[in-house]
Design a protein around this motif. Sequence first.
Motif, mmCIF file in Angstrom:
data_model
loop_
_atom_site.group_PDB
_atom_site.id
_atom_site.type_symbol
_atom_site.label_atom_id
_atom_site.label_comp_id
_atom_site.label_asym_id
_atom_site.label_seq_id
_atom_site.Cartn_x
_atom_site.Cartn_y
_atom_site.Cartn_z
ATOM 1 N N GLN A 49 15.094 -7.817 -6.813
ATOM 2 C CA GLN A 49 14.636 -6.475 -6.481
ATOM 3 C C GLN A 49 15.775 -5.482 -6.257
ATOM 4 O O GLN A 49 16.781 -5.811 -5.616
ATOM 5 C CB GLN A 49 13.782 -6.509 -5.210
ATOM 6 N N MET A 50 15.606 -4.286 -6.797
ATOM 7 C CA MET A 50 16.385 -3.146 -6.336
ATOM 8 C C MET A 50 15.615 -2.602 -5.135
ATOM 9 O O MET A 50 14.812 -1.668 -5.230
ATOM 10 C CB MET A 50 16.514 -2.094 -7.445
ATOM 11 N N ALA A 51 15.860 -3.248 -4.002
ATOM 12 C CA ALA A 51 15.043 -3.048 -2.797
ATOM 13 C C ALA A 51 15.616 -1.892 -1.978
ATOM 14 O O ALA A 51 16.155 -2.089 -0.883
ATOM 15 C CB ALA A 51 14.998 -4.335 -1.991
ATOM 16 N N VAL A 52 15.467 -0.687 -2.508
ATOM 17 C CA VAL A 52 16.189 0.457 -1.944
ATOM 18 C C VAL A 52 15.748 0.802 -0.529
ATOM 19 O O VAL A 52 16.528 1.372 0.238
ATOM 20 C CB VAL A 52 16.070 1.699 -2.859
ATOM 21 N N SER A 53 14.521 0.471 -0.155
ATOM 22 C CA SER A 53 14.078 0.770 1.210
ATOM 23 C C SER A 53 14.023 -0.471 2.091
ATOM 24 O O SER A 53 13.441 -0.441 3.175
ATOM 25 C CB SER A 53 12.710 1.458 1.196
ATOM 26 N N GLU A 54 14.662 -1.566 1.654
ATOM 27 C CA GLU A 54 14.744 -2.780 2.480
ATOM 28 C C GLU A 54 15.905 -2.603 3.459
ATOM 29 O O GLU A 54 16.905 -3.321 3.428
ATOM 30 C CB GLU A 54 14.955 -4.008 1.601
ATOM 31 N N ILE A 55 15.753 -1.612 4.332
ATOM 32 C CA ILE A 55 16.833 -1.175 5.218
ATOM 33 C C ILE A 55 16.565 -1.531 6.671
ATOM 34 O O ILE A 55 17.420 -1.314 7.523
ATOM 35 C CB ILE A 55 17.021 0.354 5.103
ATOM 36 N N ILE A 56 15.383 -2.085 6.941
ATOM 37 C CA ILE A 56 15.052 -2.487 8.300
ATOM 38 C C ILE A 56 15.670 -3.854 8.546
ATOM 39 O O ILE A 56 15.422 -4.792 7.796
ATOM 40 C CB ILE A 56 13.519 -2.563 8.499
ATOM 41 N N LEU A 111 22.272 1.740 6.420
ATOM 42 C CA LEU A 111 22.021 1.091 5.136
ATOM 43 C C LEU A 111 21.448 2.069 4.113
ATOM 44 O O LEU A 111 21.776 2.002 2.927
ATOM 45 C CB LEU A 111 21.074 -0.092 5.323
ATOM 46 N N SER A 112 20.607 2.980 4.572
ATOM 47 C CA SER A 112 19.997 3.927 3.635
ATOM 48 C C SER A 112 21.033 4.838 2.998
ATOM 49 O O SER A 112 20.841 5.320 1.875
ATOM 50 C CB SER A 112 18.924 4.766 4.341
ATOM 51 N N SER A 113 22.150 5.064 3.692
ATOM 52 C CA SER A 113 23.207 5.903 3.108
ATOM 53 C C SER A 113 23.784 5.253 1.856
ATOM 54 O O SER A 113 24.340 5.931 0.995
ATOM 55 C CB SER A 113 24.315 6.166 4.138
ATOM 56 N N LEU A 114 23.645 3.931 1.739
ATOM 57 C CA LEU A 114 24.121 3.207 0.557
ATOM 58 C C LEU A 114 23.000 2.956 -0.442
ATOM 59 O O LEU A 114 23.176 3.163 -1.646
ATOM 60 C CB LEU A 114 24.741 1.868 0.965
#
Length: 415
Positions: A49-56, A111-114
């Motif tokens: 996955q390109m799990a872009v919102s897997e930031i939690i 993490l979301s900044s990346l």
Amino acid sequence: MSMAPSTVVIGGGIVGVCCALYLQREGMHVTLVDPAEPGDSTAKWSCGQMAVSEIIPLSKPGILKKVPGWMLDQKGPLALRPTAVPKLLPWMFRFMANARRSRIEMIAEELSSLTSKVYDDYQPLIDKCDDKDLIGSQPTLEVFDTRSGLEDEQAYIALRQELGFKVELLGSTEISDLEPALAGKFSHGLLLSDWRTVRDTEGFIAELTKSFISQGGVRIKDTVQDIQTGQGMATGITLGSGRSIPVEQLVVAAGNGSKRFFGALGVKVPLMGIGGYQVVVRNGGVDLKHSTVYADGGFGFIPMTRGLQIGGTIEFAGDNASPNYDRAKIILEKAKRIIPSLDTSDVEFGVGFRPFLPDTKPVIDKSPKLNNVAMTFGHGQLGLTLGATTGRLIADLVQGRKSAEDITPFRASRF
């Protein structure tokens, strides 16, 4: 003979090859060293996955509440080998310290900044590949057994949305329309419309490696025994074959294998390999159009070119543990309950020991001991997602440039 700076990258997985490609874009002569074949790495046995919102972070309270029950259930999504307990406890205390709401929000923002940059960062690398369709176009689904499971995620859904990611609620009709193979199975779900799936995790890394070599890069299939040093610099590496290679710049991006170099690098980081088990079902007879995360089951269905990949179950097994493929068989049994028509006569089991740090964030930093060494490891379940972005940031560090993003939160000294 080339006068370009001689740069060596230790580690040929997704993060290592992306670092090599971005350094190559800087005009450097890059040598990539890894003992495995291209593509045969931890990310091969990931969920793709390109799990872009897997930031939690994994330490969110909802997960921590489930852990005791999962560990008592040997068929649950998480398992612990007794031999791993002594080393696990200090790591777990650090892990639980990140369960505070304030820490969760801070880590998610960092993490979301990346992760918000991943598609832009991968594009120039893919543009140089022969295969331009390495990443699929379909979004990802996440499904839940009950409404309460979805309600437990509401605060994190809101946090993802606040940080600019797309998350949409789905009911039974929407789930059935999007994925007919799951019709009638789930009434509660999410559409992660900015996620994408790599068409084949092994092929993805192999294609990037082929592009690196076609542009003049060198890949050596060997282990790195040690880093040669002198006067606060890395001067070379020693391979398992006994050969020495001089370096002007060095990047350590070897995932769990980076631990062997911590003494030379001057860092002490609580890096742990956590087993993630996968099953590839070939000719399963089921046509899934979207990757689907089964949240309450702790695994997902991922359609890839080499078959339907089913995986995600976690095992704390300790260093140098042999795989326990019974974990993979368990998720295969659970998958059959959801899709009884799945033909499992031709399967392959695999495991990737994902390099995790207690706060779920990677290290992206310079060595405090060796001035010409950059290091990056600890990407956990975001290695595939953050490969290219990490490569760009490492190129900035090697070149002495200030990055567009603040990488202070990813320093090794935070531990």
